[in-house]
Design a protein around this motif. Sequence first.
Motif, PDB file in Angstrom:
ATOM      1  N   VAL A  85       6.596   0.562   2.158  1.00  0.00           N
ATOM      2  CA  VAL A  85       7.274  -0.008   3.109  1.00  0.00           C
ATOM      3  C   VAL A  85       6.559  -0.731   4.264  1.00  0.00           C
ATOM      4  CG1 VAL A  85       7.968   2.058   4.466  1.00  0.00           C
ATOM      5  CG2 VAL A  85       9.527   0.141   4.409  1.00  0.00           C
ATOM      6  N   TYR A  86       7.169  -1.819   4.598  1.00  0.00           N
ATOM      7  CA  TYR A  86       6.374  -2.619   5.669  1.00  0.00           C
ATOM      8  C   TYR A  86       7.506  -2.810   6.761  1.00  0.00           C
ATOM      9  CZ  TYR A  86       3.708  -3.803   1.497  1.00  0.00           C
ATOM     10  OH  TYR A  86       2.893  -3.510   0.370  1.00  0.00           O
ATOM     11  N   LEU A  87       6.685  -3.083   7.933  1.00  0.00           N
ATOM     12  CA  LEU A  87       7.307  -3.433   9.396  1.00  0.00           C
ATOM     13  C   LEU A  87       6.679  -4.567   9.798  1.00  0.00           C
ATOM     14  CD1 LEU A  87       9.970  -2.867  11.185  1.00  0.00           C
ATOM     15  CD2 LEU A  87       8.141  -1.543  12.473  1.00  0.00           C
ATOM     16  N   GLN A  88       7.114  -5.912   9.687  1.00  0.00           N
ATOM     17  CA  GLN A  88       6.662  -7.019  10.274  1.00  0.00           C
ATOM     18  C   GLN A  88       7.026  -7.219  11.557  1.00  0.00           C
ATOM     19  OE1 GLN A  88       4.218  -9.320   8.901  1.00  0.00           O
ATOM     20  NE2 GLN A  88       4.206 -10.207  11.014  1.00  0.00           N
ATOM     21  N   ILE A 140      12.066  -5.650   7.916  1.00  0.00           N
ATOM     22  CA  ILE A 140      11.535  -4.610   7.252  1.00  0.00           C
ATOM     23  C   ILE A 140      11.574  -5.049   5.578  1.00  0.00           C
ATOM     24  CG2 ILE A 140      13.769  -3.706   7.415  1.00  0.00           C
ATOM     25  CD1 ILE A 140      12.486  -0.789   7.151  1.00  0.00           C
ATOM     26  N   SER A 141      10.716  -4.601   4.935  1.00  0.00           N
ATOM     27  CA  SER A 141      10.752  -4.812   3.481  1.00  0.00           C
ATOM     28  C   SER A 141      10.211  -3.524   2.783  1.00  0.00           C
ATOM     29  CB  SER A 141       9.777  -6.106   3.103  1.00  0.00           C
ATOM     30  OG  SER A 141       8.486  -6.055   3.419  1.00  0.00           O
ATOM     31  N   SER A 143       1.471 -10.724  16.739  1.00  0.00           N
ATOM     32  CA  SER A 143       2.091 -10.120  15.384  1.00  0.00           C
ATOM     33  C   SER A 143       1.188  -8.935  14.953  1.00  0.00           C
ATOM     34  CB  SER A 143       2.492 -11.361  14.377  1.00  0.00           C
ATOM     35  OG  SER A 143       3.332 -12.240  14.723  1.00  0.00           O
ATOM     36  N   LEU A 144       2.169  -8.023  14.350  1.00  0.00           N
ATOM     37  CA  LEU A 144       1.467  -6.803  13.632  1.00  0.00           C
ATOM     38  C   LEU A 144       2.134  -6.546  12.198  1.00  0.00           C
ATOM     39  CD1 LEU A 144       0.239  -4.006  15.939  1.00  0.00           C
ATOM     40  CD2 LEU A 144      -1.093  -5.449  14.443  1.00  0.00           C
ATOM     41  N   ARG A 145       1.831  -6.182  11.277  1.00  0.00           N
ATOM     42  CA  ARG A 145       2.306  -5.718  10.191  1.00  0.00           C
ATOM     43  C   ARG A 145       2.068  -4.204  10.076  1.00  0.00           C
ATOM     44  NH1 ARG A 145       2.834  -7.350   3.808  1.00  0.00           N
ATOM     45  NH2 ARG A 145       0.512  -6.350   3.696  1.00  0.00           N
ATOM     46  N   LEU A 146       2.866  -3.190  10.006  1.00  0.00           N
ATOM     47  CA  LEU A 146       2.670  -1.948   9.581  1.00  0.00           C
ATOM     48  C   LEU A 146       2.833  -1.729   8.391  1.00  0.00           C
ATOM     49  CD1 LEU A 146       4.526  -0.166  12.800  1.00  0.00           C
ATOM     50  CD2 LEU A 146       2.278  -1.100  12.494  1.00  0.00           C
ATOM     51  N   SER A 147       2.295  -0.670   7.788  1.00  0.00           N
ATOM     52  CA  SER A 147       2.673  -0.453   6.194  1.00  0.00           C
ATOM     53  C   SER A 147       2.690   1.135   6.115  1.00  0.00           C
ATOM     54  CB  SER A 147       1.479  -0.672   5.339  1.00  0.00           C
ATOM     55  OG  SER A 147       1.170  -2.114   5.281  1.00  0.00           O
ATOM     56  N   CYS A 148       3.568   1.525   5.308  1.00  0.00           N
ATOM     57  CA  CYS A 148       3.842   2.965   5.115  1.00  0.00           C
ATOM     58  C   CYS A 148       3.893   3.324   3.636  1.00  0.00           C
ATOM     59  CB  CYS A 148       5.069   3.367   5.685  1.00  0.00           C
ATOM     60  SG  CYS A 148       5.531   5.097   5.367  1.00  0.00           S
ATOM     61  N   ALA A 149       2.728   4.049   3.266  1.00  0.00           N
ATOM     62  CA  ALA A 149       2.515   4.179   1.824  1.00  0.00           C
ATOM     63  C   ALA A 149       2.855   5.661   1.492  1.00  0.00           C
ATOM     64  CB  ALA A 149       0.858   4.146   1.327  1.00  0.00           C
ATOM     65  N   ALA A 150       3.903   5.714   0.359  1.00  0.00           N
ATOM     66  CA  ALA A 150       4.450   7.342   0.117  1.00  0.00           C
ATOM     67  C   ALA A 150       3.709   7.457  -1.323  1.00  0.00           C
ATOM     68  CB  ALA A 150       5.819   6.544  -0.067  1.00  0.00           C
ATOM     69  N   SER A 151       3.633   8.884  -1.248  1.00  0.00           N
ATOM     70  CA  SER A 151       3.142   9.407  -2.669  1.00  0.00           C
ATOM     71  C   SER A 151       4.211   9.779  -3.274  1.00  0.00           C
ATOM     72  CB  SER A 151       2.469  10.697  -2.208  1.00  0.00           C
ATOM     73  OG  SER A 151       3.286  11.808  -1.692  1.00  0.00           O
TER      74      SER A 151
END
Length: 128
Positions: free
Chosen positions: A79-82, A70-71, A17-25
Motif C-alpha cells: 500500500v502506498y501513500l503519495q 492512497i493506493s 513530495s514523498l511516497r511512502l510504501s508499506c510492504a506486507a507479508s
Amino acid sequence: QVQLVESGGGLVQAGDSLRLSCAASGRTFSTYAMGWFRQAPGKEREFVAGISRSGDSTYFADSVKGRFTISRDNAKNTVYLQMNSLKPEDTAIYYCAAKAIPCISRTCYTRWNDYDYWGQGTQVTVSS
C-alpha cells in the motif's frame, strides 16, 4: 498473521513530495482494509488515509485531502501513500495498519484501535 514494513520517509522541504510504501507479508493481503496514521511528538495518533480491500474506496483526513493519495497493489502486497505539497505540520512518524474486518464507512477506517496489525513507522520531517 501480517507483518508490515514502511519505507520512504525522509527529510524534505515544504512543498515537496514523498511516497511512502508499506510492504506486507503473507498471502492474504487483499483481504485487509488498510490505513495510514501519523503521530507527531506530544500528539495523539491520527488517521491520515484508508483504502478498501479492493482499492475501490479511499478516505482521507480533512487535513490532507487534495494533497495525499492512497493506493494499493494487491499483487505486490503493498500500500502506498503519495504525499504532495507537504507542509511542516505533516511532520510525524507515519504508520500503516491492517484491519481484518471489512470497513464500509469512513468512520470505520479512522478508529486506530480497531486495526489488527501495525508497522514500525517511518519518519517524515518537513522543513519550512
